[in-house]
Design a protein around this motif. Structure first.
Motif, PDB file in Angstrom:
ATOM      1  N   MET A  78     -11.042   2.656  -0.564  1.00 51.25           N
ATOM      2  CA  MET A  78     -10.973   1.453   0.256  1.00 51.25           C
ATOM      3  C   MET A  78     -10.824   1.862   1.717  1.00 51.25           C
ATOM      4  N   PHE A  79     -11.351   1.037   2.589  1.00 50.29           N
ATOM      5  CA  PHE A  79     -11.313   1.343   4.009  1.00 50.29           C
ATOM      6  C   PHE A  79     -10.738   0.162   4.800  1.00 50.29           C
ATOM      7  N   LEU A  80     -10.210   0.471   5.968  1.00 51.24           N
ATOM      8  CA  LEU A  80      -9.797  -0.576   6.901  1.00 51.24           C
ATOM      9  C   LEU A  80     -10.279  -0.154   8.283  1.00 51.24           C
ATOM     10  N   GLN A  81     -11.281  -0.837   8.787  1.00 48.86           N
ATOM     11  CA  GLN A  81     -11.764  -0.598  10.144  1.00 48.86           C
ATOM     12  C   GLN A  81     -10.968  -1.487  11.087  1.00 48.86           C
ATOM     13  N   MET A  82     -10.272  -0.869  12.014  1.00 48.37           N
ATOM     14  CA  MET A  82      -9.404  -1.598  12.933  1.00 48.37           C
ATOM     15  C   MET A  82      -9.965  -1.485  14.346  1.00 48.37           C
ATOM     16  N   ASN A  83     -10.387  -2.595  14.890  1.00 46.38           N
ATOM     17  CA  ASN A  83     -10.935  -2.641  16.241  1.00 46.38           C
ATOM     18  C   ASN A  83     -10.033  -3.482  17.141  1.00 46.38           C
ATOM     19  N   SER A  84     -10.239  -3.353  18.428  1.00 50.94           N
ATOM     20  CA  SER A  84      -9.468  -4.129  19.417  1.00 50.94           C
ATOM     21  C   SER A  84      -7.977  -4.027  19.129  1.00 50.94           C
ATOM     22  N   LEU A  85      -7.517  -2.815  18.914  1.00 50.53           N
ATOM     23  CA  LEU A  85      -6.116  -2.604  18.556  1.00 50.53           C
ATOM     24  C   LEU A  85      -5.186  -3.050  19.672  1.00 50.53           C
ATOM     25  N   LYS A  86      -4.027  -3.544  19.258  1.00 50.65           N
ATOM     26  CA  LYS A  86      -2.993  -4.007  20.181  1.00 50.65           C
ATOM     27  C   LYS A  86      -1.702  -3.248  19.901  1.00 50.65           C
ATOM     28  N   PRO A  87      -0.826  -3.139  20.870  1.00 53.45           N
ATOM     29  CA  PRO A  87       0.457  -2.458  20.628  1.00 53.45           C
ATOM     30  C   PRO A  87       1.228  -3.062  19.457  1.00 53.45           C
ATOM     31  N   GLU A  88       1.080  -4.350  19.228  1.00 52.70           N
ATOM     32  CA  GLU A  88       1.790  -4.977  18.109  1.00 52.70           C
ATOM     33  C   GLU A  88       1.199  -4.617  16.750  1.00 52.70           C
ATOM     34  N   ASP A  89       0.099  -3.867  16.731  1.00 49.29           N
ATOM     35  CA  ASP A  89      -0.439  -3.362  15.467  1.00 49.29           C
ATOM     36  C   ASP A  89       0.279  -2.080  15.034  1.00 49.29           C
ATOM     37  N   THR A  90       1.137  -1.564  15.874  1.00 48.62           N
ATOM     38  CA  THR A  90       1.885  -0.354  15.537  1.00 48.62           C
ATOM     39  C   THR A  90       2.753  -0.599  14.311  1.00 48.62           C
ATOM     40  N   ALA A  91       2.569   0.233  13.291  1.00 45.84           N
ATOM     41  CA  ALA A  91       3.282   0.046  12.024  1.00 45.84           C
ATOM     42  C   ALA A  91       2.912   1.190  11.085  1.00 45.84           C
ATOM     43  N   VAL A  92       3.617   1.242   9.966  1.00 45.19           N
ATOM     44  CA  VAL A  92       3.208   2.102   8.854  1.00 45.19           C
ATOM     45  C   VAL A  92       2.286   1.273   7.964  1.00 45.19           C
ATOM     46  N   ARG A 107      -1.495  -1.977 -13.788  1.00 45.08           N
ATOM     47  CA  ARG A 107      -0.324  -1.461 -13.082  1.00 45.08           C
ATOM     48  C   ARG A 107      -0.588  -1.534 -11.583  1.00 45.08           C
ATOM     49  N   GLN A 108       0.490  -1.695 -10.836  1.00 48.51           N
ATOM     50  CA  GLN A 108       0.397  -1.726  -9.382  1.00 48.51           C
ATOM     51  C   GLN A 108       0.737  -0.349  -8.826  1.00 48.51           C
ATOM     52  N   TYR A 109      -0.049   0.071  -7.850  1.00 46.16           N
ATOM     53  CA  TYR A 109       0.165   1.370  -7.235  1.00 46.16           C
ATOM     54  C   TYR A 109       0.198   1.234  -5.721  1.00 46.16           C
ATOM     55  N   TRP A 110       0.992   2.101  -5.102  1.00 45.14           N
ATOM     56  CA  TRP A 110       1.130   2.137  -3.651  1.00 45.14           C
ATOM     57  C   TRP A 110       0.821   3.536  -3.130  1.00 45.14           C
ATOM     58  N   GLY A 111       0.219   3.587  -1.951  1.00 43.15           N
ATOM     59  CA  GLY A 111       0.063   4.852  -1.269  1.00 43.15           C
ATOM     60  C   GLY A 111       1.347   5.225  -0.557  1.00 43.15           C
ATOM     61  N   GLN A 112       1.349   6.402   0.051  1.00 41.19           N
ATOM     62  CA  GLN A 112       2.568   6.905   0.688  1.00 41.19           C
ATOM     63  C   GLN A 112       2.760   6.338   2.089  1.00 41.19           C
ATOM     64  N   GLY A 113       1.717   5.740   2.653  1.00 40.55           N
ATOM     65  CA  GLY A 113       1.806   5.160   3.994  1.00 40.55           C
ATOM     66  C   GLY A 113       1.306   6.114   5.063  1.00 40.55           C
ATOM     67  N   THR A 114       0.726   5.544   6.092  1.00 39.99           N
ATOM     68  CA  THR A 114       0.252   6.324   7.224  1.00 39.99           C
ATOM     69  C   THR A 114       0.619   5.587   8.515  1.00 39.99           C
ATOM     70  N   GLN A 115       1.092   6.338   9.486  1.00 39.89           N
ATOM     71  CA  GLN A 115       1.561   5.730  10.737  1.00 39.89           C
ATOM     72  C   GLN A 115       0.388   5.437  11.669  1.00 39.89           C
ATOM     73  N   VAL A 116       0.371   4.232  12.200  1.00 39.54           N
ATOM     74  CA  VAL A 116      -0.571   3.844  13.246  1.00 39.54           C
ATOM     75  C   VAL A 116       0.237   3.448  14.470  1.00 39.54           C
ATOM     76  N   THR A 117      -0.029   4.093  15.583  1.00 36.97           N
ATOM     77  CA  THR A 117       0.672   3.797  16.825  1.00 36.97           C
ATOM     78  C   THR A 117      -0.352   3.443  17.896  1.00 36.97           C
ATOM     79  N   VAL A 118      -0.169   2.290  18.523  1.00 38.44           N
ATOM     80  CA  VAL A 118      -1.092   1.827  19.560  1.00 38.44           C
ATOM     81  C   VAL A 118      -0.332   1.773  20.875  1.00 38.44           C
ATOM     82  N   SER A 119      -0.802   2.526  21.841  1.00 42.95           N
ATOM     83  CA  SER A 119      -0.141   2.563  23.154  1.00 42.95           C
ATOM     84  C   SER A 119      -0.801   1.558  24.101  1.00 42.95           C
ATOM     85  N   SER A 120       0.020   1.037  24.994  1.00 44.59           N
ATOM     86  CA  SER A 120      -0.495   0.028  25.944  1.00 44.59           C
ATOM     87  C   SER A 120      -1.061   0.676  27.193  1.00 44.59           C
TER      88      SER A 120
END
Length: 120
Positions: A78-92, A107-120
């Protein structure tokens, strides 16, 4: 064993783009819905995008028009293309999937998470 592994997070500038991937591996018979969640510091985890096995999609208002979810069922990714990123998109960002293992059952499964940080 079934695993979800995310990749593609990192640092981006405001207005920039990032693309996240979530690869499912292991003893998989079928994958039902897949989704992306995110959790910012001090906030609750929220579902931001979902894609069904049939390809239908749903987005949170906060990302609608900027983010695009997709999946390649041939490679269980699965993919997530993120455009026009904003600082408030900063999250795991974490991927989620409802999977039928080869042993049967849902069954439900979760990934380990990945950090996304958007600077202003």
């Amino acid at each position: 064993q079934v695993q979800l592994v995310e990749s593609g997070g990192g640092l981006a500038q405001s207005g920039g783009s990032l693309r996240l991937s979530c690869a499912a591996s292991g003893s998989i018979f079928a994958i039902n819905a897949m989704a992306w969640y995110r959790q910012a510091p001090g906030k609750e985890r929220e579902r931001i995008a979902l894609v069904t096995s049939g390809g239908s999609t749903d987005y949170a208002d906060s990302v609608k028009g900027r983010f695009t979810i997709s999946r390649d069922s041939a490679v269980n990714t699965m993919f997530l293309q993120m455009n026009s990123l904003k600082p408030e998109d900063t999250a795991v960002y974490s991927c989620y999937a409802v999977i039928v293992p080869t042993g049967g059952g849902f069954r439900q499964y979760w990934g380990q998470g990945t950090q996304v940080t958007v600077s202003s």
